[in-house]
Scaffold this active site. Structure first.
Site, PDB file in Angstrom:
ATOM      1  N   GLY A 226       0.838  -1.198   0.000  1.00  0.00           N
ATOM      2  CA  GLY A 226       0.000   0.000   0.000  1.00  0.00           C
ATOM      3  C   GLY A 226       0.867   1.240   0.000  1.00  0.00           C
TER       4      GLY A 226
ATOM      5  N   GLY B 184      -0.602   4.888  -1.182  1.00  0.00           N
ATOM      6  CA  GLY B 184      -1.812   5.414  -0.585  1.00  0.00           C
ATOM      7  C   GLY B 184      -1.531   6.644   0.252  1.00  0.00           C
ATOM      8  N   GLN B 185      -2.502   7.022   1.069  1.00  0.00           N
ATOM      9  CA  GLN B 185      -2.397   8.256   1.850  1.00  0.00           C
ATOM     10  C   GLN B 185      -1.169   8.269   2.754  1.00  0.00           C
ATOM     11  OE1 GLN B 185      -5.188   8.803   5.056  1.00  0.00           O
ATOM     12  NE2 GLN B 185      -5.200  11.024   4.827  1.00  0.00           N
TER      13      GLN B 185
ATOM     14  N   ASP C 297       0.000  -8.384  -5.124  1.00  0.00           N
ATOM     15  CA  ASP C 297      -1.419  -8.587  -4.844  1.00  0.00           C
ATOM     16  C   ASP C 297      -1.523  -9.259  -3.485  1.00  0.00           C
ATOM     17  OD1 ASP C 297      -4.077  -9.201  -4.656  1.00  0.00           O
ATOM     18  OD2 ASP C 297      -4.217 -10.243  -6.579  1.00  0.00           O
TER      19      ASP C 297
ATOM     20  N   TYR D 125     -15.255  -0.974   7.761  1.00  0.00           N
ATOM     21  CA  TYR D 125     -13.847  -0.627   7.988  1.00  0.00           C
ATOM     22  C   TYR D 125     -13.489  -0.827   9.459  1.00  0.00           C
ATOM     23  CZ  TYR D 125      -9.634   2.308   8.283  1.00  0.00           C
ATOM     24  OH  TYR D 125      -8.371   2.789   8.515  1.00  0.00           O
TER      25      TYR D 125
END
Length: 315
Positions: A8, A11-12, A53, A143
């Site tokens: 990741g 991402g942010q 992945d 989430y």
């Protein structure tokens, strides 16, 4: 020398964590993993990148073996608001990926796994003010449910298999690099882009919706600091409360107006309001402060000034 894999990575949090780790440990020692969106040539030239992945265990295993990885930062997840639009996907991605990461970490004896959690683990039954580290975890979003599952699973792998898994419960994170990524607290990033461009902003939360927040430099400092902490000092592992400051949209707007007096805001709460209303207003992070010396650097005013300075130059 540490060999780090960041899943990741674009991402942010990852988009700023990877450069921070590379500055600390060397650019060739931090592998930035991407999945759905291939990084551009500038990102590829900044250090090693690999397509991973995380829903497939063998994909993680391949990159661990190729680079002799000893530390994993697992950041990939579908955030709160985006997760409510597709809860089935959020359940699968958030839970399956973490399980695969922990399994390969156990099998390959990975030295350390960092798995950030979130204030989304809390719910409407949780005390909303000065929320303690040990409290009721009954979230109302997919989430949040996946993050509670993640904390429990990570602690299980630590106690059962000795995998050194660590994580903080991030509040809303404000970044001057990454754009909003589908979170309930993302208004606190988007609002600055409007203010710096001298545009009015319509907030999707009510003016009094106070939530815990943190500036990205403090978020990076926290997760790296926890990763380097002596495990003998840690009584918790994957579930550390983390705090910096709390504010409402109205308070943030007023602080921005001290720097940009012409900025205007109005409010049209949407489905994210119910999510925000289920989360704490403030966080007790005494465990993190006591066990590994956590302390934020930025106040609300310092964050606002820096955000405006950085975005004004960038935009």
């Amino acid at each position: 020398m540490k060999k780090i894999l960041v899943i990741g990575a674009f991402g942010q949090v990852g988009s700023e964590l990877v450069p921070a780790l590379r500055k600390k440990y060397g650019k060739d020692n931090v592998v930035a993993a991407w999945h759905s969106k291939e990084p551009d040539e500038a990102a590829k030239s900044a250090g090693p990148t690999e397509k991973v992945d995380a829903t497939k265990k063998e994909s993680i295993e391949a990159v661990l073996a190729q680079y002799n990885i000893d530390t994993i930062y697992h950041l990939a997840s579908i955030l709160s608001a985006a997760g409510e639009k597709n809860p089935q996907l959020a359940y699968f991605v958030n839970n399956a990926c973490l399980y695969n990461v922990l399994e390969v970490a156990h099998e390959r004896r990975i030295e350390r796994v960092m798995v950030p959690s979130s204030i989304a683990v809390f719910g409407p039954d949780t005390p909303r003010d000065n929320t303690p580290n040990e409290t009721i975890l009954k979230p109302s979003t997919m989430y949040g449910i996946s993050k509670v599952h993640g904390e429990l699973l990570a602690n299980y792998y630590f106690n059962k298999f000795g995998v050194d898994v660590r994580g903080v419960r991030f509040p809303g994170i404000i970044s001057n690099v990454a754009l909003p990524g589908g979170g309930t607290t993302d208004y606190a990033v988007d609002i600055f882009y409007h203010a710096v461009k001298h545009k009015p902003y319509t907030c999707f939360l009510s003016p009094e919706s106070t939530l815990p927040m943190m500036y990205m430099p403090d978020a990076l400092k926290a997760i790296i600091q926890l990763a380097e902490a002596d495990v003998s000092n840690l009584k918790h592992h994957a579930d550390y409360n983390l705090a910096a400051f709390s504010f409402s949209p109205a308070e943030l707007a007023a602080t921005i107006q001290e720097e940009l007096p012409d900025f205007t805001i109005d409010y049209k709460p949407d489905f994210r309001q119910a999510i925000a209303d289920s989360w704490p207003r403030s966080i007790d992070d005494a465990c993190a402060r006591r066990e590994w010396g956590w302390k934020p650097d930025y106040t609300l005013k310092a964050m606002v000034k820096d955000m405006i300075d950085v975005l004004s130059k960038k935009l």
